[in-house]
Design a protein around this motif. Structure first.
Motif, short mmCIF file in Angstrom:
data_model
loop_
_atom_site.label_atom_id
_atom_site.label_comp_id
_atom_site.label_asym_id
_atom_site.label_seq_id
_atom_site.Cartn_x
_atom_site.Cartn_y
_atom_site.Cartn_z
N THR A 48 -6.59 5.00 -1.75
CA THR A 48 -8.24 5.50 -1.07
C THR A 48 -7.89 6.55 0.19
OG1 THR A 48 -8.94 3.10 -1.50
CG2 THR A 48 -10.09 4.43 0.07
N PHE A 49 -8.62 7.40 0.01
CA PHE A 49 -8.69 8.41 0.99
C PHE A 49 -9.31 7.96 2.01
CE2 PHE A 49 -11.05 11.72 3.35
CZ PHE A 49 -10.25 12.41 3.71
N TRP A 50 -9.01 7.95 3.38
CA TRP A 50 -9.83 6.94 4.44
C TRP A 50 -10.66 8.02 5.10
CZ3 TRP A 50 -10.81 2.30 4.21
CH2 TRP A 50 -11.32 1.72 5.31
N GLU A 51 -9.71 9.11 6.04
CA GLU A 51 -10.28 10.05 6.49
C GLU A 51 -9.47 11.24 7.08
OE1 GLU A 51 -11.81 7.73 9.83
OE2 GLU A 51 -9.65 7.58 10.94
N LYS A 52 -9.85 12.33 7.46
CA LYS A 52 -9.29 13.47 7.79
C LYS A 52 -8.42 13.10 9.10
CE LYS A 52 -11.25 17.52 8.43
NZ LYS A 52 -12.35 18.63 8.29
N ALA A 53 -7.44 13.32 9.39
CA ALA A 53 -6.67 13.05 10.64
C ALA A 53 -6.79 14.42 11.32
CB ALA A 53 -5.06 12.77 10.58
N ASP A 54 -6.36 15.44 10.87
CA ASP A 54 -6.46 16.77 11.44
C ASP A 54 -6.66 17.80 10.34
OD1 ASP A 54 -3.95 17.50 10.73
OD2 ASP A 54 -3.09 16.59 12.72
N GLU A 55 -6.81 18.95 10.63
CA GLU A 55 -6.80 19.80 9.52
C GLU A 55 -5.71 19.88 8.38
OE1 GLU A 55 -9.31 21.76 8.42
OE2 GLU A 55 -10.32 20.76 10.10
N GLY A 56 -4.56 19.45 8.80
CA GLY A 56 -3.33 19.78 7.91
C GLY A 56 -3.11 17.94 7.58
N HIS A 57 -3.75 17.03 7.96
CA HIS A 57 -3.16 15.70 7.70
C HIS A 57 -4.29 14.68 7.32
CE1 HIS A 57 0.18 17.24 9.96
NE2 HIS A 57 0.85 16.47 9.27
N ALA A 58 -3.99 13.84 6.44
CA ALA A 58 -5.18 12.80 6.13
C ALA A 58 -4.44 11.29 6.44
CB ALA A 58 -5.18 12.83 4.58
N VAL A 59 -5.60 10.63 6.66
CA VAL A 59 -5.22 9.11 6.79
C VAL A 59 -5.40 8.65 5.44
CG1 VAL A 59 -5.59 6.76 7.79
CG2 VAL A 59 -5.85 8.98 9.10
N ILE A 60 -4.61 7.75 4.55
CA ILE A 60 -4.85 7.43 3.29
C ILE A 60 -4.70 5.64 3.65
CG2 ILE A 60 -4.00 9.19 2.02
CD1 ILE A 60 -1.78 7.23 1.33
N ARG A 61 -5.52 4.93 2.69
CA ARG A 61 -5.40 3.56 2.94
C ARG A 61 -4.67 2.85 1.46
NH1 ARG A 61 -9.98 -0.98 2.14
NH2 ARG A 61 -9.98 -0.36 0.01
N LEU A 62 -3.50 2.14 1.62
CA LEU A 62 -2.97 1.40 0.50
C LEU A 62 -3.24 -0.14 0.81
CD1 LEU A 62 0.56 3.25 0.70
CD2 LEU A 62 -0.97 3.40 -0.80
N CYS A 63 -3.35 -0.73 -0.26
CA CYS A 63 -3.83 -2.18 -0.38
C CYS A 63 -3.10 -3.02 -1.02
CB CYS A 63 -5.45 -2.25 -0.49
SG CYS A 63 -6.62 -3.31 0.31
N THR A 64 -2.92 -4.24 -0.74
CA THR A 64 -2.11 -5.17 -1.68
C THR A 64 -3.03 -6.33 -1.87
OG1 THR A 64 -1.07 -6.38 0.20
CG2 THR A 64 0.06 -4.54 -0.70
N SER A 65 -2.75 -7.12 -2.73
CA SER A 65 -3.66 -8.44 -3.09
C SER A 65 -2.87 -9.50 -3.68
CB SER A 65 -4.68 -7.85 -4.02
OG SER A 65 -4.06 -7.83 -5.47
N TRP A 66 -3.61 -10.43 -4.17
CA TRP A 66 -2.87 -11.44 -4.89
C TRP A 66 -2.01 -11.15 -6.22
CZ3 TRP A 66 -3.72 -12.50 -9.88
CH2 TRP A 66 -5.00 -12.00 -10.64
N ALA A 67 -2.39 -9.86 -6.96
CA ALA A 67 -1.92 -9.45 -8.17
C ALA A 67 -0.53 -8.23 -7.69
CB ALA A 67 -2.78 -8.95 -8.63
N THR A 68 -0.32 -8.28 -6.46
CA THR A 68 0.79 -7.18 -6.27
C THR A 68 2.08 -7.82 -6.27
OG1 THR A 68 -0.91 -6.34 -4.72
CG2 THR A 68 1.39 -5.53 -4.31
N THR A 69 2.64 -7.51 -7.10
CA THR A 69 4.06 -8.06 -7.40
C THR A 69 5.20 -7.36 -6.91
OG1 THR A 69 4.27 -6.51 -9.39
CG2 THR A 69 3.39 -8.54 -9.85
N ASP A 70 6.08 -7.75 -6.81
CA ASP A 70 7.50 -6.93 -6.24
C ASP A 70 7.61 -5.70 -7.08
OD1 ASP A 70 8.21 -9.11 -4.46
OD2 ASP A 70 9.51 -10.14 -5.83
N GLU A 71 7.50 -5.91 -8.33
CA GLU A 71 7.96 -4.84 -9.23
C GLU A 71 7.06 -3.58 -8.74
OE1 GLU A 71 7.25 -7.71 -10.49
OE2 GLU A 71 9.41 -7.90 -10.44
N LYS A 72 5.66 -3.91 -8.69
CA LYS A 72 4.62 -2.68 -8.31
C LYS A 72 5.12 -2.38 -7.09
CE LYS A 72 0.16 -2.69 -8.19
NZ LYS A 72 -1.28 -3.05 -8.14
N VAL A 73 5.47 -3.01 -6.16
CA VAL A 73 5.79 -2.48 -4.82
C VAL A 73 7.04 -1.68 -4.78
CG1 VAL A 73 6.55 -3.13 -2.43
CG2 VAL A 73 4.44 -4.30 -3.61
#
Lengths: 349, 349, 349, 349
Positions: free
Chosen positions: A310-335
């Motif tokens: 998920t794109f979260w917000e602009k940090a500055d002109e050259g950078h972005a804050v993104i969001r990574l999210c885990t859940s019950w379905a996040t396996t070792d393999e996915k990570v």
């Protein structure tokens, strides 16, 4: 493609699907009068050590905030919220649609500070009765975890409770992702604390392994009068209430709710560690299942080719804050796969 | 104990549980942007032969009525409804909670008559602009089947559409139990007719085999502006929209929706035949999955010892109208058992 | 005691009382259908050179804002307002009570800047359709004069109109004290400009010589549909509408409205000049009938012994901003007396 | 042309205009904090022998009903009203716009009967908690005089109060024309009775000699919490509250309120007597300032050539009910002239 977009991209924890299948043909009364709702409420009361608690089940988080807040506020009251509170920015004006103003206060990483709340209230009550041409502050709204994945410490909650009490304001804590808070090793806040330090809190199911559903807890049997009819009036009463009851019955059996969340936080910790090794800064110090790395726009674009985030917000002109999210379905393999991608893209910076 | 209390006492049709299990781990975007919602909408458009239709999924029937009606009405408009309409008596004031008046009209077995509607409108518009101190009639609300299980014939709907059109009123048809209408052999109203004769209609899932969920159809792509955000604002947008989409995808595959309903109507017909043989009068001539026999208070009490039913209303001091309801889960065996009980209790009258 | 507390401490301009007395026995239809309302509307249309304007009369300023804004907004819309806008802080949550959010923007001396508005809108529409989980910006609200007595220049209004137009937002200008704006010599904004640059504006009577009443102007005949009934529904339709019509008829005869305001601004200028000579700083550069001197707490306390004024806000620990206000009833003698007091108290600093 | 169209076709009783003129330059604080409001409240408390009463002044009748009722109702409550109640048909949906349903009950000549109210409440509470999917009856609304000019006797009010008390419902009496009730010789209900038998009542000014304004009385100091702010939020707080206060101060000095009304009732009695002599039937037995003769359509048309009256409703195909209304400004000469016209038109039938 790998997806870490949110904690609601998959269906339900398998135990929930099993329970639905097993009970499918058992006839039950409608509208929350079924035995699963009764059982789930019992288990939640026990988990909160709040034997007198009123417990209701509502389909979603915005629905819950909208109904609880408008039912608890007086006619001319508004709700104090951090400016970043979910109700202030991301619920399409749900609170205002019930006729009440959100009184936005400054925040730090999504959290309110007791001193800032006290200062606001002291100003409003400079005139002893409160300024009568302004919206009255009628309750305090908090999120835990916040929208930034951060957590209140027990003494912070205690201080907020204290100031709210001085001004006779009830405290409502929005726990749409509460499981992740409870399962975070560094957190010292328990369900029992919440039952003591709030007047109402929600226990989010949708984002912690259920198909849908939030439990609403009024810990001292203090639900607003005729709250059941209000849920009906607002269109939030499911005919097959069993669907909600059964899910919370399952989640609160053998500690499943916290187990689900603990797994997700553990996977998030692995990602955080990998990002730390890669020297990627974090926009906020979230210890829960949400991670907010700051990437250069180029790195963010490269990552988007391989991972849904998920794109979260602009940090500055050259950078972005993104969001990574885990859940019950996040396996070792996915990570593992995610970390490999991160190393490949960010390793050579 | 045998239960014919309602069509929402069991869970979901097994095909729906299967579909949930099979897709559980497939990542999907949230808030109705998933592929199941897209697919379900496509199939509903096809079934209605309404290729331009806007289709939304909402969790329950009151929620649907509340949101659709308030979104379609102008600020000073009320909604014309039969006095027995669900919105007028059994939704806790949901419509009024959005600021609009329900303008109740006389009914016959739950149905509105085009002539009665025309007479009301002619009175209101006696002054060409309408009487400006009164609530403006802003739309027409119908239920099909009605609260009494009765159905409009196609020419009755056509006549209502005609008068509504003369006064520029949109028509909304609440189909919380629509499947049973479509599956009733004597009915001549099809989905295609509804798409032509209404401006919006709902296709109820909760009472026709789903865990929860109603589809809302604006047949000519005529959804109110920003309807998606309005659903969000009203708290009715599920994060895991897939749960709704997948159910309707399943119900509209291979005609399952009508098959479920046809089975229930067939079982209801068996019960109706048995009651007829026993000489039990019917309070209303319902041809769908709801049956309204009139019993003496003694017989009703005796029946209650063996069968769960719904008390509907007092017929007179000595008699009660009760409701018996069938569903996808009503088996031949259950109906055989019910008929046996009915014969035993009522046979010797 | 001398009072400069506000511009509504006295009754009405004598011409208004005369008109009420003269017409008292003339029978007139109720609810704004009287000939005075008709005549007043005609004169306002002429003064605005807006022959197609819809004109309504409403009893007060908050009532006007509440009704106009909620009638003009779509269901999921909010209203953009400077954070200091009257609707955001001093109307008890009136806008929210109609279901809409006030979207507060940064201000300068109470004024919005076109660039800040454009930046907010560009962010919201970064996603071409606008972010669907957030409140949609649905109109632009300005005050002129602002709560700080400041005024927009014509080119500032033109720039705001331009950006609003780009995003299809109507502009509503709250003119609760409009007379003082029109009568300020340095202002280049006329009624005709307002009719061209806004979609609705109000002409305040209560604070410019009337007993009560605001005129609402939709300059291009663009009143929301059934606005009359909406006024009724909201409880704002006076049975003796003549009372409002007659007052505006009087105010818009022979330029009385601007004459009243010009006198008050002239008296305010005298006070400003005296304060300037005394070296008293002004919190904001208001050129209208409101003056905001910054006094030491001691001077403010001394002044309060002899003059009734409004405490506005704390400037810092040692200083207060106060408000002095003139009106149609502010005579040379009253101002002479005030200036004498000011010189006595502040002269020796 | 002679007008008996309503009791709000003229301005204000001359004493009110005098009082406005005399006090015009006296500075007073705004928003109802002025000394006239204080004095008027004191006099109303004395007249009602209710020394603890909370008294507020609001601009109009619909405004008053809307604010009082919504402030007194709980979130899921509706208001019981005779079907003919002003709030149910002639206020543009004002009550519903605040989110509450009007629960319409059968009436007789505009009056509710205690037995009918008891029967409705007994049905609702057949299930001890009340039926939770329905709107809860939350208060009782009466008009006195009714829309048909009829009056409750003291024992009728006492019976209604009794049944309301049994079900814990507050009673609100809408006295938009209360003066005429108090001044009707055959009525045995006093202000003191109203203070005892209701929880709130209004004293209408607009239709009894004021320019505008209603007094709202909570006789036992039982105003809803923060009612002042609610008035503000709803846009009904006048900046120059003095205008309302002064009028009620005048009306409650030396019994002016009842004197005005007594004169109007006396003139109505003269008209009633003349109609009686002419054998014209009355649609309802109104003893107050409103008269409802039934005329043939031809006679009604002939009368309309010479007298402005209100068409009330169709009696049958050949006859109409019309309304004639007297007021403080109805002189002997006007009534003589009307009677002459009536005799000329109706005499030869």
């Amino acid at each position: 493609m790998l997806s870490f977009a949110s904690d609601y991209i998959e269906g339900a924890h398998p135990s929930i699907l099993d329970a639905l299948a097993k009970t499918n043909l058992v006839p039950q009364p409608g509208y929350g009068e079924d035995e699963y709702c009764r059982r789930a409420a019992e288990k939640i009361r026990a988990a909160c050590r709040a034997p007198d608690a009123d417990v209701f089940f509502i389909s979603g988080g915005t629905q819950t905030n909208r109904i609880v807040i408008s039912a608890m506020l007086g006619t001319v009251d508004g709700v104090l919220s951090p400016a970043t509170g979910h109700i202030n920015g991301h619920e399409g004006g749900a609170i205002e649609s019930t006729g009440h103003k959100v009184l936005a206060l400054p925040h730090r990483d999504g959290k309110l500070d007791a001193a800032a709340v006290r200062s606001y209230l002291a100003d409003f009550y400079a005139d002893r009765e409160g300024y009568p041409h302004m919206v009255r502050p009628g309750m305090l709204y908090l999120t835990h975890p916040t929208e930034y994945g951060t957590l209140y410490a027990k003494d912070e909650l205690t201080a907020l409770r204290q100031v709210a009490g001085e001004y006779d304001l009830p405290v409502f804590l929005d726990g749409a992702r509460l499981g992740y808070a409870l399962a975070t090793p560094s957190s010292d806040v328990t369900l029992e604390d919440l039952a003591r330090l709030t007047d109402c809190f929600s226990i989010g199911g949708t984002k912690v392994g259920a198909l849908l559903g939030e439990a609403v807890v009024f810990p001292r049997g203090n639900a607003p009068k005729h709250f059941f009819t209000y849920i009906k009036q607002q269109g939030a009463l499911l005919a097959k209430g069993r669907v909600l009851g059964l899910q919370f019955d399952t989640l609160f059996t053998d500690g499943l709710y916290q187990k689900i969340a603990a797994g997700a936080v553990r996977q998030a910790d692995r990602i955080r560690a990998a990002l730390g090794e890669l020297g990627v800064p974090s926009a906020v110090p979230s210890p829960t299942n949400q991670i907010f790395p700051v990437l250069s726009n180029e790195d963010a674009a490269a990552l988007a080719q391989e991972v849904i985030y998920t794109f979260w917000e602009k940090a500055d002109e050259g950078h972005a804050v993104i969001r990574l999210c885990t859940s019950w379905a996040t396996t070792d393999e996915k990570v593992d796969a995610l970390i490999a991608v991160l190393r490949r893209i960010l390793g050579g910076r």
